[in-house]
Design a protein around this motif. Structure first.
Motif, PDB file in Angstrom:
ATOM      1  N   LEU A 155      21.799 100.658 -15.963  1.00 19.72           N
ATOM      2  CA  LEU A 155      22.136 101.691 -16.943  1.00 19.72           C
ATOM      3  C   LEU A 155      22.091 101.113 -18.357  1.00 19.72           C
ATOM      4  CD1 LEU A 155      25.140 103.481 -15.192  1.00 19.72           C
ATOM      5  CD2 LEU A 155      22.934 104.513 -15.756  1.00 19.72           C
ATOM      6  N   ALA A 156      21.490 101.872 -19.263  1.00 19.65           N
ATOM      7  CA  ALA A 156      21.494 101.489 -20.673  1.00 19.65           C
ATOM      8  C   ALA A 156      22.834 101.871 -21.303  1.00 19.65           C
ATOM      9  CB  ALA A 156      20.354 102.179 -21.413  1.00 19.65           C
ATOM     10  N   ASP A 157      23.191 101.218 -22.403  1.00 14.69           N
ATOM     11  CA  ASP A 157      24.459 101.526 -23.062  1.00 14.69           C
ATOM     12  C   ASP A 157      24.569 103.004 -23.398  1.00 14.69           C
ATOM     13  OD1 ASP A 157      25.273  98.920 -22.917  1.00 14.69           O
ATOM     14  OD2 ASP A 157      24.802  98.418 -24.997  1.00 14.69           O
ATOM     15  N   ALA A 158      23.472 103.607 -23.861  1.00 17.29           N
ATOM     16  CA  ALA A 158      23.497 105.013 -24.264  1.00 17.29           C
ATOM     17  C   ALA A 158      23.662 105.957 -23.077  1.00 17.29           C
ATOM     18  CB  ALA A 158      22.221 105.359 -25.022  1.00 17.29           C
ATOM     19  N   GLU A 159      23.492 105.457 -21.861  1.00 16.78           N
ATOM     20  CA  GLU A 159      23.601 106.288 -20.659  1.00 16.78           C
ATOM     21  C   GLU A 159      25.002 106.261 -20.060  1.00 16.78           C
ATOM     22  OE1 GLU A 159      18.936 105.794 -19.246  1.00 16.78           O
ATOM     23  OE2 GLU A 159      20.449 104.372 -18.526  1.00 16.78           O
ATOM     24  N   MET A 160      25.938 105.540 -20.725  1.00 12.54           N
ATOM     25  CA  MET A 160      27.311 105.452 -20.238  1.00 12.54           C
ATOM     26  C   MET A 160      28.275 105.895 -21.333  1.00 12.54           C
ATOM     27  SD  MET A 160      27.279 101.768 -18.225  1.00 12.54           S
ATOM     28  CE  MET A 160      26.315 100.861 -19.470  1.00 12.54           C
ATOM     29  N   PRO A 161      29.409 106.495 -20.978  1.00 14.68           N
ATOM     30  CA  PRO A 161      30.421 106.811 -21.985  1.00 14.68           C
ATOM     31  C   PRO A 161      30.850 105.553 -22.737  1.00 14.68           C
ATOM     32  CG  PRO A 161      30.941 107.883 -19.907  1.00 14.68           C
ATOM     33  CD  PRO A 161      29.802 106.949 -19.629  1.00 14.68           C
ATOM     34  N   ASP A 162      31.094 105.696 -24.040  1.00 13.88           N
ATOM     35  CA  ASP A 162      31.467 104.544 -24.863  1.00 13.88           C
ATOM     36  C   ASP A 162      32.911 104.122 -24.652  1.00 13.88           C
ATOM     37  OD1 ASP A 162      29.036 104.042 -26.129  1.00 13.88           O
ATOM     38  OD2 ASP A 162      29.410 105.535 -27.688  1.00 13.88           O
ATOM     39  N   THR A 163      33.806 105.086 -24.503  1.00 10.40           N
ATOM     40  CA  THR A 163      35.235 104.796 -24.475  1.00 10.40           C
ATOM     41  C   THR A 163      35.870 105.392 -23.230  1.00 10.40           C
ATOM     42  OG1 THR A 163      35.834 106.826 -25.646  1.00 10.40           O
ATOM     43  CG2 THR A 163      35.292 104.881 -26.999  1.00 10.40           C
ATOM     44  N   ILE A 164      37.121 105.016 -22.978  1.00  9.37           N
ATOM     45  CA  ILE A 164      37.831 105.567 -21.831  1.00  9.37           C
ATOM     46  C   ILE A 164      38.023 107.070 -21.992  1.00  9.37           C
ATOM     47  CG2 ILE A 164      40.125 105.090 -22.777  1.00  9.37           C
ATOM     48  CD1 ILE A 164      39.025 104.817 -19.067  1.00  9.37           C
ATOM     49  N   GLU A 165      38.218 107.544 -23.238  1.00 10.53           N
ATOM     50  CA  GLU A 165      38.358 108.983 -23.451  1.00 10.53           C
ATOM     51  C   GLU A 165      37.086 109.717 -23.079  1.00 10.53           C
ATOM     52  OE1 GLU A 165      41.423 106.974 -25.890  1.00 10.53           O
ATOM     53  OE2 GLU A 165      39.251 106.725 -25.727  1.00 10.53           O
ATOM     54  N   GLU A 166      35.942 109.143 -23.424  1.00  9.54           N
ATOM     55  CA  GLU A 166      34.674 109.773 -23.075  1.00  9.54           C
ATOM     56  C   GLU A 166      34.452 109.738 -21.563  1.00  9.54           C
ATOM     57  OE1 GLU A 166      31.386 108.278 -25.304  1.00  9.54           O
ATOM     58  OE2 GLU A 166      32.382 108.575 -27.236  1.00  9.54           O
ATOM     59  N   LEU A 167      34.846 108.640 -20.937  1.00 13.10           N
ATOM     60  CA  LEU A 167      34.739 108.578 -19.476  1.00 13.10           C
ATOM     61  C   LEU A 167      35.619 109.635 -18.832  1.00 13.10           C
ATOM     62  CD1 LEU A 167      33.829 107.164 -16.837  1.00 13.10           C
ATOM     63  CD2 LEU A 167      35.887 105.738 -17.053  1.00 13.10           C
ATOM     64  N   GLU A 168      36.838 109.793 -19.308  1.00 12.90           N
ATOM     65  CA  GLU A 168      37.752 110.774 -18.722  1.00 12.90           C
ATOM     66  C   GLU A 168      37.248 112.195 -18.941  1.00 12.90           C
ATOM     67  OE1 GLU A 168      41.345 109.549 -20.581  1.00 12.90           O
ATOM     68  OE2 GLU A 168      41.787 108.003 -19.072  1.00 12.90           O
ATOM     69  N   ALA A 169      36.643 112.464 -20.106  1.00 12.77           N
ATOM     70  CA  ALA A 169      36.063 113.789 -20.350  1.00 12.77           C
ATOM     71  C   ALA A 169      34.896 114.038 -19.397  1.00 12.77           C
ATOM     72  CB  ALA A 169      35.600 113.902 -21.803  1.00 12.77           C
ATOM     73  N   TYR A 170      34.054 113.023 -19.203  1.00 11.69           N
ATOM     74  CA  TYR A 170      32.956 113.130 -18.230  1.00 11.69           C
ATOM     75  C   TYR A 170      33.507 113.404 -16.839  1.00 11.69           C
ATOM     76  CZ  TYR A 170      29.576 111.302 -14.828  1.00 11.69           C
ATOM     77  OH  TYR A 170      28.764 111.148 -13.726  1.00 11.69           O
ATOM     78  N   TRP A 171      34.580 112.696 -16.480  1.00  4.66           N
ATOM     79  CA  TRP A 171      35.158 112.851 -15.148  1.00  4.66           C
ATOM     80  C   TRP A 171      35.682 114.269 -14.934  1.00  4.66           C
ATOM     81  CZ3 TRP A 171      34.661 110.030 -10.997  1.00  4.66           C
ATOM     82  CH2 TRP A 171      35.498 110.272  -9.912  1.00  4.66           C
ATOM     83  N   ARG A 172      36.395 114.793 -15.932  1.00  4.85           N
ATOM     84  CA  ARG A 172      36.916 116.155 -15.821  1.00  4.85           C
ATOM     85  C   ARG A 172      35.781 117.163 -15.683  1.00  4.85           C
ATOM     86  NH1 ARG A 172      40.398 114.169 -19.893  1.00  4.85           N
ATOM     87  NH2 ARG A 172      39.117 115.149 -21.510  1.00  4.85           N
ATOM     88  N   ASP A 173      34.719 116.975 -16.437  1.00  6.13           N
ATOM     89  CA  ASP A 173      33.583 117.894 -16.360  1.00  6.13           C
ATOM     90  C   ASP A 173      32.934 117.849 -14.977  1.00  6.13           C
ATOM     91  OD1 ASP A 173      33.960 118.688 -18.959  1.00  6.13           O
ATOM     92  OD2 ASP A 173      32.377 117.412 -19.793  1.00  6.13           O
TER      93      ASP A 173
END
Length: 266
Positions: A155-173
């Motif tokens: 995975l490239a950096d741009a293909e992953m959430p940058d922060t834990i908040e972004e990861l959690e938002a992705y997870w909720r979605d």
């Protein structure tokens, strides 16, 4: 020889705990709840017939990344990337919002991110439930470490959430959105993992406890998709047991029992 991580890293801090192994079955069931990921990472590869072997292989690779030499980690993930590169196909039947004929590749960044997120989310859930609560910065540092794992798997950096908040938002979605759908094969996988695991009778009571933990820690919507029964009384029992382990068992365990062998060796 250099390692990818140090003893101060959040990745090592979380994954050195033996109890975090309880996150494995949860992560696997979450991964299989995405029908396209299920086709690419389970049905196509034969992992459907050997779910515990898949869990063991995944754990070995992650231990190598977290606690082994960098060269060994790169070698192990290079093998996995090569395997992923050979896996492609199309859905044979419609699954949720995905029609028959939907193409899949095991090296698809969207599918890889779901696999990665299920592993990271599950480890954090189990660690915080059974070992210790984490601050926002600690959770963010853990995800920063996990992004290194993502890059090793392609995975490239741009293909992953940058922060834990972004990861959690992705997870909720993902958990609340329309991508997840549990078909008959995935449900059969859950039955084999949770209800009929291949263990001797003498180990069955401990397995039943682990299975209740797996079921209880799944998001409610995903648990319902699998048709796994749950009720408030079981929820209270699992939460009470977790508090007991967190406060009175884990802190008193000697390192040989509390820490995974790879962590003790490192």
């Amino acid at each position: 020889m250099a390692s990818m991580f140090t003893d101060d890293s959040m990745l090592r801090r979380v994954h050195r705990e033996s109890v975090v192994a309880l996150s494995g079955p949860r992560a696997l069931l979450l991964q299989a709840a995405h029908p396209v990921a299920f086709a690419g990472f389970f049905a196509h590869t034969g992992a459907l017939d050997e779910p515990y072997e898949r869990l063991s292989r995944t754990a070995q690779v992650l231990d190598t990344i977290a606690f082994g030499e960098a060269a060994d980690a790169e070698r192990a993930t290079r093998v996995v990337r090569a395997m992923h590169g050979r896996v492609s196909g199309e859905l044979r039947e419609p699954a949720g919002r995905f029609p028959a004929g939907t193409p899949y590749r095991a090296d698809d960044p969207e599918l890889l991110l779901w696999i990665l997120a299920a592993l990271a989310n599950s480890a954090l859930v189990v660690y915080e439930r059974y070992v210790s609560s984490l601050s926002r910065d600690e959770r963010n540092a853990y995800w920063t470490d996990y992004r290194v794992i993502g890059s090793l798997f392609g995975l490239a950096d741009a293909e992953m959430p940058d922060t834990i908040e972004e990861l959690e938002a992705y997870w909720r979605d993902m958990v609340g959105g329309g991508d997840l759908f549990v078909g008959d094969e995935a449900r059969e996988l859950a039955i084999r993992i949770v209800l009929r695991p291949p263990v001797p009778l003498r180990a069955r009571p401990l397995l039943e406890l682990a299975n209740q933990i797996t079921i209880g820690l799944l998001p409610g919507r995903v648990r319902a998709m699998y048709g796994l029964r749950w009720d408030p009384l079981r929820g209270l029992a699992v939460r009470g047991g977790a508090e007991y382990v967190k406060r009175l068992v884990v802190p008193l365990l000697p390192p040989r029992l509390r820490l995974v062998p790879a962590a003790r060796a490192a």
